[in-house]
Design a protein around this motif. Structure first.
Motif, mmCIF file in Angstrom:
data_model
loop_
_atom_site.group_PDB
_atom_site.id
_atom_site.type_symbol
_atom_site.label_atom_id
_atom_site.label_comp_id
_atom_site.label_asym_id
_atom_site.label_seq_id
_atom_site.Cartn_x
_atom_site.Cartn_y
_atom_site.Cartn_z
ATOM 1 N N ILE A 215 0.932 -1.197 -0.005
ATOM 2 C CA ILE A 215 0.000 -0.108 -0.122
ATOM 3 C C ILE A 215 0.686 1.285 0.048
ATOM 4 O O ILE A 215 0.659 2.140 -0.854
ATOM 5 C CB ILE A 215 -0.892 -0.017 1.286
ATOM 6 N N TYR A 216 1.816 1.276 0.790
ATOM 7 C CA TYR A 216 2.729 2.259 0.894
ATOM 8 C C TYR A 216 3.478 2.671 -0.541
ATOM 9 O O TYR A 216 3.711 3.829 -0.979
ATOM 10 C CB TYR A 216 3.729 2.112 2.172
ATOM 11 N N GLN A 217 3.912 1.495 -1.115
ATOM 12 C CA GLN A 217 4.622 1.503 -2.566
ATOM 13 C C GLN A 217 3.792 2.192 -3.592
ATOM 14 O O GLN A 217 4.071 2.889 -4.491
ATOM 15 C CB GLN A 217 5.408 0.269 -2.655
ATOM 16 N N GLN A 222 1.062 5.449 3.995
ATOM 17 C CA GLN A 222 1.746 4.653 5.097
ATOM 18 C C GLN A 222 1.109 3.747 6.121
ATOM 19 O O GLN A 222 -0.302 4.271 6.431
ATOM 20 C CB GLN A 222 2.812 5.454 5.811
ATOM 21 N N LEU A 223 1.705 3.017 6.995
ATOM 22 C CA LEU A 223 1.047 2.345 7.968
ATOM 23 C C LEU A 223 1.382 3.071 9.349
ATOM 24 O O LEU A 223 2.298 3.629 9.253
ATOM 25 C CB LEU A 223 1.438 0.986 8.214
ATOM 26 N N LEU A 298 -3.388 7.430 6.626
ATOM 27 C CA LEU A 298 -2.844 6.028 7.117
ATOM 28 C C LEU A 298 -3.561 4.939 6.723
ATOM 29 O O LEU A 298 -4.733 4.896 6.713
ATOM 30 C CB LEU A 298 -2.664 6.087 8.719
ATOM 31 N N SER A 299 -2.971 3.626 6.462
ATOM 32 C CA SER A 299 -3.798 2.636 6.105
ATOM 33 C C SER A 299 -4.060 1.586 7.380
ATOM 34 O O SER A 299 -5.229 0.733 7.048
ATOM 35 C CB SER A 299 -2.974 1.526 5.160
ATOM 36 N N TYR A 300 -3.499 1.540 8.443
ATOM 37 C CA TYR A 300 -3.662 0.709 9.529
ATOM 38 C C TYR A 300 -2.963 1.391 10.656
ATOM 39 O O TYR A 300 -1.968 2.006 10.734
ATOM 40 C CB TYR A 300 -3.127 -0.651 9.204
#
Length: 329
Positions: A215-217, A222-223, A298-300
């Motif tokens: 996801i970050y790439q 970012q997480l 943020l993803s998580y």
């Protein structure tokens, strides 16, 4: 809770016991300045998608009470909590004849404020509410055993985790009353994880590296697991250590943190940081992960549902995209 005499010869502890401890029992649930609420200064209640608070059941005190009750507590991560609690406490005070004053302070500043108040010759507050254990203040506060006993007679046995977080078995003293505990599940953005091929969110720590990194790439989101000197970072680190078989102490109260399992947990966190996070996590406070998730950055995160509740209450679109995952394997 600080021993103090009240009118008619009763102590502050007796005062709370006789009144049913309504304010304290209801307290289960950031700004650097202190905001104060006194009787008559607030009248609103929490609303919006997050709900209007629990049902209120008033019970008359078993004895007449009066005087002042000053409470110091943290500014809740869900502002609707404070919007509900402050008028609740005010209305309770009006019903029983007590002048209730509430001061809110940044969660990160509260431990130092409590320590300073207890060390003063004349503590300003009668009651403190904090999000975590502060057992170091046991010598300065009253034993809450009678309150725990009364609460158990009304509502059932105290949960073991709550008891362990408020009771010292060596002294036999309840240095606090802990009416509830809050889990910190994984909170993730489903749309991001679905695009990465894991719509149901992470189930293992390795998923955070594999899919969080993807996801970050690919999506530049970012997480968010903190690595700073704040309470959520400490919680995440303990969860990670336990998952790797590490711990701070063993069953015999011996310090065992210096272990191969602890090193493995640290090495994992280094890989996760390199793969899916940025340096800002080193300077986070306890609200940063909430704010980042709700801002779509943020993803998580590992947190209670406070971020989700705030997104609901503020009508943010991201609320519909926040899902929860269980403890990671």
């Amino acid at each position: 809770m600080v021993p103090r005499r009240y009118p008619r010869g009763i102590t502050r502890r007796e005062f709370l016991y006789l009144s049913g401890a309504a304010v304290l029992a209801a307290a289960c649930g950031p700004a650097t300045s202190v905001t104060t609420t006194t009787a008559g200064s607030t009248s609103s209640s929490a609303g919006g998608a997050a709900g209007s608070g629990p049902e209120i059941k008033f019970r008359e005190p078993t004895q007449s009470v009066s005087g002042d009750l000053r409470i110091l507590l943290w500014s809740h991560f869900v502002p609707a909590h404070d919007d509900w609690f402050d008028p609740f406490a005010k209305e309770w005070g009006e019903q029983v004849g007590v002048n209730v004053t509430i001061d809110h302070i940044n969660q990160a500043d509260l431990p130092a404020a409590i320590a300073a108040d207890l060390q003063s010759n004349e503590p300003q507050y009668d009651m403190y509410q904090y999000i975590a254990v502060l057992s170091q203040h046991e010598p300065s506060v009253v034993d809450m055993k009678d309150l725990v006993t009364e609460a158990e007679s009304r509502y059932g046995q105290l949960l073991d985790l709550c008891r362990r977080s408020s009771y010292n078995p060596n002294t036999g003293k309840y240095y606090a009353y802990c009416p509830a505990w809050v889990p910190d599940p994984g909170c993730y953005r489903r749309s991001l994880w679905e695009t990465a091929g894991k719509a149901e969110g992470p189930t293992t720590w390795d998923d955070l590296i594999e899919y969080g990194g993807k996801i970050y790439q690919d999506q530049n989101i970012q997480l968010g697991i903190g690595m700073s000197q704040e309470i959520d970072s400490n919680m995440a680190m303990r969860a990670l250590m336990w998952s790797f078989g590490a711990s701070i102490q063993d069953a015999n109260e011996q310090v065992v943190i210096n272990s191969d399992e602890t090193i493995a947990a640290l090495e994992y966190m280094k890989r996760l940081y390199d793969t899916a996070m940025t340096p800002e996590v080193f300077s986070w406070n306890a609200a940063s992960n909430n704010q980042g998730l709700n801002a779509g950055q943020l993803s998580y995160i590992l947190n209670s549902i406070s971020a989700y509740r705030t997104a609901q209450d503020e009508g943010l679109e991201v609320a519909d995209d926040i899902y929860f995952s269980a403890a990671l394997a």
